[in-house]
Design a protein around this motif. Sequence first.
Motif, PDB file in Angstrom:
ATOM      1  N   ARG A 184      17.651  78.483 -92.550  1.00 32.76           N
ATOM      2  CA  ARG A 184      16.412  78.555 -93.340  1.00 32.76           C
ATOM      3  C   ARG A 184      16.355  77.329 -94.244  1.00 32.76           C
ATOM      4  O   ARG A 184      17.166  77.171 -95.140  1.00 32.76           O
ATOM      5  CB  ARG A 184      16.371  79.835 -94.175  1.00 32.76           C
ATOM      6  CG  ARG A 184      16.529  81.104 -93.381  1.00 32.76           C
ATOM      7  CD  ARG A 184      15.304  81.390 -92.543  1.00 32.76           C
ATOM      8  NE  ARG A 184      15.522  82.615 -91.764  1.00 32.76           N
ATOM      9  CZ  ARG A 184      14.589  83.261 -91.124  1.00 32.76           C
ATOM     10  NH1 ARG A 184      13.353  82.798 -91.134  1.00 32.76           N
ATOM     11  NH2 ARG A 184      14.858  84.348 -90.453  1.00 32.76           N
TER      12      ARG A 184
ATOM     13  N   ASP B 167      19.817  78.292-104.236  1.00 37.01           N
ATOM     14  CA  ASP B 167      18.741  78.398-103.258  1.00 37.01           C
ATOM     15  C   ASP B 167      18.944  79.555-102.299  1.00 37.01           C
ATOM     16  O   ASP B 167      17.988  80.187-101.869  1.00 37.01           O
ATOM     17  CB  ASP B 167      18.583  77.088-102.467  1.00 37.01           C
ATOM     18  CG  ASP B 167      19.759  76.806-101.553  1.00 37.01           C
ATOM     19  OD1 ASP B 167      20.914  77.069-101.961  1.00 37.01           O
ATOM     20  OD2 ASP B 167      19.535  76.309-100.435  1.00 37.01           O
ATOM     21  N   LEU B 168      20.214  79.878-101.968  1.00 32.27           N
ATOM     22  CA  LEU B 168      20.485  80.804-100.878  1.00 32.27           C
ATOM     23  C   LEU B 168      21.679  81.692-101.190  1.00 32.27           C
ATOM     24  O   LEU B 168      22.695  81.217-101.705  1.00 32.27           O
ATOM     25  CB  LEU B 168      20.792  79.993 -99.603  1.00 32.27           C
ATOM     26  CG  LEU B 168      21.146  80.774 -98.359  1.00 32.27           C
ATOM     27  CD1 LEU B 168      19.887  81.360 -97.723  1.00 32.27           C
ATOM     28  CD2 LEU B 168      21.868  79.883 -97.364  1.00 32.27           C
TER      29      LEU B 168
ATOM     30  N   ILE C  47      16.303  82.523-101.308  1.00 25.30           N
ATOM     31  CA  ILE C  47      16.454  83.233-100.032  1.00 25.30           C
ATOM     32  C   ILE C  47      17.753  84.031-100.029  1.00 25.30           C
ATOM     33  O   ILE C  47      18.811  83.515-100.402  1.00 25.30           O
ATOM     34  CB  ILE C  47      16.480  82.234 -98.853  1.00 25.30           C
ATOM     35  CG1 ILE C  47      15.143  81.497 -98.754  1.00 25.30           C
ATOM     36  CG2 ILE C  47      16.803  82.942 -97.537  1.00 25.30           C
ATOM     37  CD1 ILE C  47      15.156  80.349 -97.763  1.00 25.30           C
ATOM     38  N   GLU C  48      17.658  85.269 -99.575  1.00 23.99           N
ATOM     39  CA  GLU C  48      18.837  86.103 -99.358  1.00 23.99           C
ATOM     40  C   GLU C  48      18.912  86.469 -97.878  1.00 23.99           C
ATOM     41  O   GLU C  48      17.946  86.982 -97.312  1.00 23.99           O
ATOM     42  CB  GLU C  48      18.744  87.378-100.188  1.00 23.99           C
ATOM     43  CG  GLU C  48      19.900  88.326 -99.985  1.00 23.99           C
ATOM     44  CD  GLU C  48      19.773  89.616-100.780  1.00 23.99           C
ATOM     45  OE1 GLU C  48      20.623  90.505-100.566  1.00 23.99           O
ATOM     46  OE2 GLU C  48      18.834  89.752-101.591  1.00 23.99           O
TER      47      GLU C  48
ATOM     48  N   SER D 261      16.191  88.017-105.425  1.00 24.05           N
ATOM     49  CA  SER D 261      15.856  87.051-104.379  1.00 24.05           C
ATOM     50  C   SER D 261      14.365  87.104-104.106  1.00 24.05           C
ATOM     51  O   SER D 261      13.783  88.193-104.071  1.00 24.05           O
ATOM     52  CB  SER D 261      16.653  87.332-103.102  1.00 24.05           C
ATOM     53  OG  SER D 261      16.463  88.659-102.665  1.00 24.05           O
TER      54      SER D 261
END
Length: 181
Positions: A30, A130-131, A159-160, A177
């Motif tokens: 992603r 971010d993740l 993002i998760e 998230s």
Amino acid sequence: MAAGPEGKLQLVQRHVRAFPDFPKKGILFRDICPILKSPAALTAVTDLFEEHVRSHQLQVDLIVGLDARGFLFGPLLAQRLGVGFVLVRKKGKLPGATVSVAYDLEYGSAEVEIQEDAVAPGQKVLIIDDLLATGGTLLAACELMKRQQADIQGCMVVIELRDLKGADRLKPHNIFSLLQY
């Protein structure tokens, strides 16, 4: 720009690209780069993070951003909230006295650090990246904050990846998230 939270979330989601088989076969990567390229999408991310902090009445002294993409979102949120920003970097990247934590990756180990005087005991911190995948890096950042005797208000990510169960590793910390896959 879309006015409400749902419209902002849709805008952010439209700016996440999926790359199959990157960095290796079987992984669906992603990519947040289109968010950074779009002023409207980047503003939407910052708005949504700020709205979460304010609606949950989180008291925050510092935003703690993880190397390297947490550096992209963290300072923007810190500025909006009128608080400071602290870097969590890979080992060996910060000058002066540091505190570090080693953690395991699926293919080895890594180490992150902060400057020793970056966070004072009792300061309320919000950790941002971010993740969230397996949770290793965020967990290491939480451990750094515990060593500094900081009061962790939660963790925030754009993002998760729920299938990887990183949020389970981070309990009892609250995870927010924007997007879940």
